[in-house]
Structures are given as structure tokens and as C-alpha cells.
Design a protein around this motif. Sequence first.
Motif, PDB file in Angstrom:
ATOM      1  N   TRP A 170     -34.633-122.620  22.549  1.00  0.00           N
ATOM      2  CA  TRP A 170     -35.339-122.612  23.828  1.00  0.00           C
ATOM      3  C   TRP A 170     -34.441-122.583  25.063  1.00  0.00           C
ATOM      4  O   TRP A 170     -34.937-122.391  26.168  1.00  0.00           O
ATOM      5  N   VAL A 171     -33.137-122.749  24.894  1.00  0.00           N
ATOM      6  CA  VAL A 171     -32.261-122.825  26.072  1.00  0.00           C
ATOM      7  C   VAL A 171     -31.137-121.793  26.045  1.00  0.00           C
ATOM      8  O   VAL A 171     -30.781-121.222  27.083  1.00  0.00           O
ATOM      9  N   GLU A 172     -30.563-121.514  24.879  1.00  0.00           N
ATOM     10  CA  GLU A 172     -29.341-120.720  24.811  1.00  0.00           C
ATOM     11  C   GLU A 172     -29.486-119.337  25.440  1.00  0.00           C
ATOM     12  O   GLU A 172     -28.526-118.794  26.002  1.00  0.00           O
ATOM     13  N   HIS A 173     -30.671-118.731  25.366  1.00  0.00           N
ATOM     14  CA  HIS A 173     -30.818-117.366  25.886  1.00  0.00           C
ATOM     15  C   HIS A 173     -30.488-117.295  27.375  1.00  0.00           C
ATOM     16  O   HIS A 173     -29.961-116.276  27.856  1.00  0.00           O
ATOM     17  N   SER A 174     -30.749-118.363  28.120  1.00  0.00           N
ATOM     18  CA  SER A 174     -30.410-118.360  29.547  1.00  0.00           C
ATOM     19  C   SER A 174     -28.901-118.515  29.758  1.00  0.00           C
ATOM     20  O   SER A 174     -28.318-117.884  30.647  1.00  0.00           O
ATOM     21  N   VAL A 175     -28.258-119.351  28.940  1.00  0.00           N
ATOM     22  CA  VAL A 175     -26.802-119.508  29.023  1.00  0.00           C
ATOM     23  C   VAL A 175     -26.110-118.183  28.702  1.00  0.00           C
ATOM     24  O   VAL A 175     -25.165-117.767  29.380  1.00  0.00           O
ATOM     25  N   GLU A 176     -26.623-117.492  27.679  1.00  0.00           N
ATOM     26  CA  GLU A 176     -26.041-116.198  27.300  1.00  0.00           C
ATOM     27  C   GLU A 176     -26.197-115.177  28.416  1.00  0.00           C
ATOM     28  O   GLU A 176     -25.282-114.385  28.682  1.00  0.00           O
ATOM     29  N   GLU A 177     -27.329-115.189  29.080  1.00  0.00           N
ATOM     30  CA  GLU A 177     -27.554-114.246  30.176  1.00  0.00           C
ATOM     31  C   GLU A 177     -26.536-114.445  31.291  1.00  0.00           C
ATOM     32  O   GLU A 177     -25.989-113.478  31.842  1.00  0.00           O
ATOM     33  N   VAL A 178     -26.254-115.702  31.624  1.00  0.00           N
ATOM     34  CA  VAL A 178     -25.240-115.998  32.643  1.00  0.00           C
ATOM     35  C   VAL A 178     -23.861-115.536  32.177  1.00  0.00           C
ATOM     36  O   VAL A 178     -23.096-114.923  32.934  1.00  0.00           O
ATOM     37  N   ALA A 179     -23.541-115.811  30.914  1.00  0.00           N
ATOM     38  CA  ALA A 179     -22.210-115.512  30.394  1.00  0.00           C
ATOM     39  C   ALA A 179     -21.904-114.020  30.363  1.00  0.00           C
ATOM     40  O   ALA A 179     -20.738-113.610  30.487  1.00  0.00           O
ATOM     41  N   SER A 180     -22.934-113.173  30.191  1.00  0.00           N
ATOM     42  CA  SER A 180     -22.692-111.746  30.000  1.00  0.00           C
ATOM     43  C   SER A 180     -23.204-110.878  31.142  1.00  0.00           C
ATOM     44  O   SER A 180     -23.220-109.650  31.030  1.00  0.00           O
ATOM     45  N   GLU A 181     -23.577-111.476  32.274  1.00  0.00           N
ATOM     46  CA  GLU A 181     -24.239-110.706  33.328  1.00  0.00           C
ATOM     47  C   GLU A 181     -23.352-109.642  33.964  1.00  0.00           C
ATOM     48  O   GLU A 181     -23.856-108.676  34.535  1.00  0.00           O
ATOM     49  N   ASP A 182     -22.010-109.779  33.860  1.00  0.00           N
ATOM     50  CA  ASP A 182     -21.131-108.805  34.510  1.00  0.00           C
ATOM     51  C   ASP A 182     -20.514-107.815  33.528  1.00  0.00           C
ATOM     52  O   ASP A 182     -19.601-107.069  33.879  1.00  0.00           O
ATOM     53  N   ARG A 183     -20.997-107.754  32.302  1.00  0.00           N
ATOM     54  CA  ARG A 183     -20.404-106.857  31.304  1.00  0.00           C
ATOM     55  C   ARG A 183     -20.924-105.434  31.452  1.00  0.00           C
ATOM     56  O   ARG A 183     -22.092-105.206  31.743  1.00  0.00           O
TER      57      ARG A 183
END
Length: 282
Positions: free
Chosen positions: A83-96
Motif C-alpha cells: 500500500w505504500v511502496e508504489h509512491s516511494v518508487e514513483e519519487v525514486a524514478s521520476e527523473d529517469r
Amino acid sequence: MTQEIQATAAASGANATERFRENKKFAADTSKERVNLLASRVIGAINDTILEEKVTYDEYNALKAWLIQVGEDGEWPLFLDVWVEHSVEEVASEDREGSKGTIEGPYYVPDSPKQQTPATLPMRDDEPGTPLLFQGRITNVDGEPLAGGIVEIWHADDKGFYSQFAPGLPEWNLRGTVVADADGFYQINTMQPAPYQIPTDGACGKLIAAAGWHAWRPAHIHVKVHAADHQLITAQLYFVGDEHLSDDIASAVKPELVLDPQDKADGTGREVTYNFVLDPAK
């Protein structure tokens, strides 16, 4: 009923918690100011919800009991990853610029058996399911092949169970580390996985039932793709036609990650090509 089918939320949760402690860095170099900001925002959001929704003491005590049970069941990794990791992943990869990624989930195990391409994942002699040839190339953002790039791959079996997280499965069943050739090409023989429900006999299952949600994840293959001097891609690859692509309980599906396997000409299963584009290391 086989041992594999008797896997429980408590056992899976305990394994996921143990793996997290073994394999993850969980001490961030974060300033007091940053901790103050983040903790205050989270606690404030909880209190705002209580005030706005007029939460009762019965509901509050039910929440306390549930939070305690999440810990006792070892399901914090499952809860956070679903329920939470998908938002963390979005932040981590937003500039790729390269390939899309998504969540890792709780069932990754490092150091799986290494093979050169073409590879066949470890599996039982009578492994159920449809054979799948998964292949493609690893390149940089300029389209140049990354020789010796690595694909770590793991996925559930035809019943939706992961090795090392359900009893009755060989240790490295359907897990492997595959080294691409000089042209960045990889080729992996495996079995197409099945959709599955996250464990529902523990605390997370109680939340799902109480909220009237479903527990299904669409069938998927997990990968970690990396090469020297390039950023790691962690992704899950899904399958066209799966009924839960649009309502994945983990909110992890992206259109770019959906595979469309085709029947092989020789009738021995299915095959699909998927290419990975890696960004340069920061």
C-alpha cells in the motif's frame, strides 16, 4: 492438500521480515530537521483524519489492536510494500529517461544462482504451468548494448507461491541471475506465473475484509536489471488480458510494463521480447 498450499500469512510475513533485516539498508542518513518534517506530516495527517471523520474510541482501539497484530504477524513488510511502496518508487524514478520500474515487493532474495544466457531457471521436474521464453536486450539510453548486463528474475509458480516464502518448494525455484551476452541480449526459459492473492489469514487480510477490498495481484515477473555505471531498474512485468491489471491491490501496474506473449511456432509454450533501457549512474 500439499504443504505448498498450506502457506500462511504468519509464515510468509516472518520470512519477509527476516529477509528485510538481512538484505536491506534501514538506517538513512537523515537530518533531525528532515525527520521532524516527515514525522510531523504523517502524524498530522492521521490526526486530521481522526478529527475530520469523527473517529470514535471503539474505532481507535480497533486500530491499535490491528497495528499490534500487524507486528505480531510479521506483516509490516507486506503492508508497506502493498500500500505504500508504489509512491516511494514513483519519487525514486521520476527523473529517469529509460525503462519504467515499479515496486520490488516483499519476496526478493539476493544471490540467486547465476547463469550465462541462454538460461533456464531452476524448477521442479514436473513444474506446472505454461513454458515461457522471456528474452530481450539491455541497452543504455543511446541504444548501445550493455554487454554483460544482469537480469535478476523471480516470480511465483503456477499456484501463486514463491520459493523461500512457502513450504514445499525447492530453495531457488523460479529464481535466477542471468548474464547477458556481448550484445546485451538475454534469454530466459521459465514458466508463466499465475495471479495470486496476498495472504489473507493475517492482519492485512483483516483490513482487506473490513474495507471490502479484494486481495488480488495480477500475474507478474519480477526483475532487477543492472549494468556497470548505470542505474538499477527494479520492475514487475505483467500480462495482457489479466483481469486485475486495472485494480491491482498494490497499485503497481504501468502500461509500459505489460507483456503480450505469443505462442511459439513449435508449440512448446509462449515467448515474449522485452527490452530494458538503463539510465547512466548519477
